[in-house]
Enzyme design. Structure first.
Site, PDB file in Angstrom:
ATOM      1  N   ASP A  73      37.378  43.765  38.518  1.00 15.79           N
ATOM      2  CA  ASP A  73      38.018  42.445  38.493  1.00 15.79           C
ATOM      3  C   ASP A  73      37.251  41.484  37.573  1.00 15.79           C
ATOM      4  O   ASP A  73      37.688  40.357  37.343  1.00 15.79           O
ATOM      5  CB  ASP A  73      38.174  41.867  39.910  1.00 15.79           C
ATOM      6  CG  ASP A  73      36.856  41.612  40.607  1.00 15.79           C
ATOM      7  OD1 ASP A  73      35.810  42.083  40.114  1.00 15.79           O
ATOM      8  OD2 ASP A  73      36.876  40.933  41.662  1.00 15.79           O
ATOM      9  N   SER A  74      36.147  41.964  36.989  1.00 15.41           N
ATOM     10  CA  SER A  74      35.467  41.217  35.927  1.00 15.41           C
ATOM     11  C   SER A  74      36.426  40.989  34.750  1.00 15.41           C
ATOM     12  O   SER A  74      36.157  40.134  33.899  1.00 15.41           O
ATOM     13  CB  SER A  74      34.229  41.976  35.447  1.00 15.41           C
ATOM     14  OG  SER A  74      34.566  43.311  35.097  1.00 15.41           O
ATOM     15  N   ASP A  80      39.239  47.824  41.322  1.00 14.88           N
ATOM     16  CA  ASP A  80      38.741  46.775  42.208  1.00 14.88           C
ATOM     17  C   ASP A  80      39.878  46.126  42.988  1.00 14.88           C
ATOM     18  O   ASP A  80      40.927  45.805  42.418  1.00 14.88           O
ATOM     19  CB  ASP A  80      38.076  45.666  41.372  1.00 14.88           C
ATOM     20  CG  ASP A  80      36.566  45.759  41.359  1.00 14.88           C
ATOM     21  OD1 ASP A  80      35.981  46.527  42.153  1.00 14.88           O
ATOM     22  OD2 ASP A  80      35.957  45.031  40.541  1.00 14.88           O
ATOM     23  N   LYS A  94      37.651  49.885  45.019  1.00 17.64           N
ATOM     24  CA  LYS A  94      36.349  49.288  45.319  1.00 17.64           C
ATOM     25  C   LYS A  94      36.590  47.913  45.917  1.00 17.64           C
ATOM     26  O   LYS A  94      37.483  47.192  45.485  1.00 17.64           O
ATOM     27  CB  LYS A  94      35.482  49.181  44.056  1.00 17.64           C
ATOM     28  CG  LYS A  94      34.111  48.547  44.324  1.00 17.64           C
ATOM     29  CD  LYS A  94      33.118  48.771  43.183  1.00 17.64           C
ATOM     30  CE  LYS A  94      33.295  47.856  42.005  1.00 17.64           C
ATOM     31  NZ  LYS A  94      33.199  46.401  42.321  1.00 17.64           N
ATOM     32  N   GLU A 124      34.398  44.374  47.802  1.00 16.77           N
ATOM     33  CA  GLU A 124      33.118  43.714  48.023  1.00 16.77           C
ATOM     34  C   GLU A 124      32.911  43.427  49.507  1.00 16.77           C
ATOM     35  O   GLU A 124      33.842  43.017  50.193  1.00 16.77           O
ATOM     36  CB  GLU A 124      33.063  42.398  47.228  1.00 16.77           C
ATOM     37  CG  GLU A 124      33.088  42.611  45.734  1.00 16.77           C
ATOM     38  CD  GLU A 124      32.975  41.304  44.953  1.00 16.77           C
ATOM     39  OE1 GLU A 124      32.655  40.255  45.539  1.00 16.77           O
ATOM     40  OE2 GLU A 124      33.219  41.356  43.731  1.00 16.77           O
ATOM     41  N   GLU A 155      24.553  45.501  43.302  1.00 17.63           N
ATOM     42  CA  GLU A 155      24.450  44.608  42.139  1.00 17.63           C
ATOM     43  C   GLU A 155      23.421  43.508  42.342  1.00 17.63           C
ATOM     44  O   GLU A 155      23.355  42.881  43.410  1.00 17.63           O
ATOM     45  CB  GLU A 155      25.825  43.957  41.851  1.00 17.63           C
ATOM     46  CG  GLU A 155      25.758  42.943  40.695  1.00 17.63           C
ATOM     47  CD  GLU A 155      27.113  42.469  40.173  1.00 17.63           C
ATOM     48  OE1 GLU A 155      28.154  42.979  40.621  1.00 17.63           O
ATOM     49  OE2 GLU A 155      27.097  41.580  39.293  1.00 17.63           O
TER      50      GLU A 155
HETATM   51  O1  KIV Z   1      34.208  43.893  38.268  1.00 16.04           O
HETATM   52  C1  KIV Z   1      33.304  44.621  37.806  1.00 16.04           C
HETATM   53  O2  KIV Z   1      33.211  44.870  36.593  1.00 16.04           O
HETATM   54  C2  KIV Z   1      32.341  45.183  38.760  1.00 16.04           C
HETATM   55  C3  KIV Z   1      31.161  45.916  38.202  1.00 16.04           C
HETATM   56  C4  KIV Z   1      30.247  44.985  37.508  1.00 16.04           C
HETATM   57  C5  KIV Z   1      30.456  46.717  39.233  1.00 16.04           C
HETATM   58  O3  KIV Z   1      32.526  45.041  39.932  1.00 16.04           O
HETATM   59 NA    NA Z   2      34.182  43.624  40.504  1.00 17.56          NA
END
Ligand code: KIV
Ligand code: NA
Length: 270
Positions: free
Chosen positions: A47-48, A86, A116, A118, A185
């Site tokens: 989600d980055s 994510d 994934k 959080e 992280e």
């Molecule tokens: O969103 C993302 O890119 C991430 C990674 C940095 C692990 O969660």
């Molecule tokens: Na992320």
């Protein structure tokens, strides 16, 4: 080459093969996935992408539809790496059932192999709920960017004894709940080493330790495409300069009419 599976990733740690760390990068587009796929074990549609490709100030405004569109593109562009997507902020926290509704859409509409999310102890019940219903979950603990407002920023975690203990408990809780792996992280290195040694599941570090069972970076960060410079980013290229240099040369050639040339225009055959 057959696509890596969740059990294959887990076996890498279970069989003590952590002398060959797992390689993970983010990917958001099909072409990027094609280029990164042969070199990776896992591709994360992170989600980055909110900051990196949508110019958002944080990951909070990223939607499920955005993640699904990019997740499907990355699955189409890869055939070797395990692709995980994510879960965006707001799509899974309210309840395990809500998380299942969102995650099952992600799985069905992208073809990815895992999601994934959080959170540590607070997400343990949700991780168990999804894992027991056919949705493999990678957890993400330590610095969790979706909690930026609660954490007060993106600084390293685990500096105080209380925080160290809390993050260790989070990591243990997600492993116990059935997460197949965990991203760790932005934590102090001693904590990353302790967590890696105490969990049976692969611990993928970012700003953690070379001792982790694998590493992940945001592809644009390591390619020098994004202006942010966290301490944990190593730049392997400077694509920003490459791209702006190419745009500068193109602009100059358009303006002085040296592009296009005979090679780039259609003329009747003689
Ligand atoms: O969103 C993302 O890119 C991430 C990674 C940095 C692990 O969660
Ligand atoms: Na992320």
């Amino acid at each position: 080459m057959k696509r890596l599976t969740v059990p294959a990733i887990q076996r890498r740690k279970a069989e003590g093969k952590t002398d060959e760390p797992l390689v993970m990068l983010t990917a958001y587009t099909a072409r990027q996935a094609q280029l990164l796929d042969p070199h990776c074990d896992m591709l994360l549609v992170g989600d980055s992408l909110g900051q990196v490709i949508y110019g958002l100030p944080s990951t909070l405004a990223v939607t499920l539809d955005m993640m699904i569109a990019h997740g499907a593109a990355v699955v189409r562009g890869s055939y070797h790496s395990l692709v995980l997507v994510d879960m965006p902020f707001g799509s899974y926290e309210a309840s395990p059932a809500h998380a299942f509704a969102s995650a099952s859409r992600v799985m069905a509409e992208t073809g990815c192999a895992a999601v994934k999310l959080e959170g540590g102890q607070a997400m343990a019940e949700t991780i168990a709920f999804l894992s027991q219903r056919g949705i493999p979950v990678m957890a993400h603990v330590g610095l969790t960017p979706q909690a930026v407002n609660a954490l007060g920023g993106y600084g390293a975690r685990g500096k105080s004894q209380e925080e160290h203990a809390k993050i260790m408990d989070d990591a243990r809780a997600v492993a116990k709940a059935g997460a197949f792996a965990v991203v760790l992280e932005g934590v102090m290195e001693d904590l990353a080493v302790a967590i890696t040694d105490s969990l049976d599941i692969p611990v993928i570090g970012i700003g953690a330790s070379a001792h982790c069972d694998g590493q992940v970076l945001v592809a644009e960060d390591m390619l020098g495409m994004f202006e942010r410079t966290a301490r944990f980013v190593k730049r392997y290229e400077n694509l920003a300069d490459t791209i702006s240099g190419a745009a500068e040369r193109y602009a100059a050639e358009v303006r002085n009419r040296s592009f296009p040339t005979a090679d780039q225009v259609y003329r009747p055959k003689k």
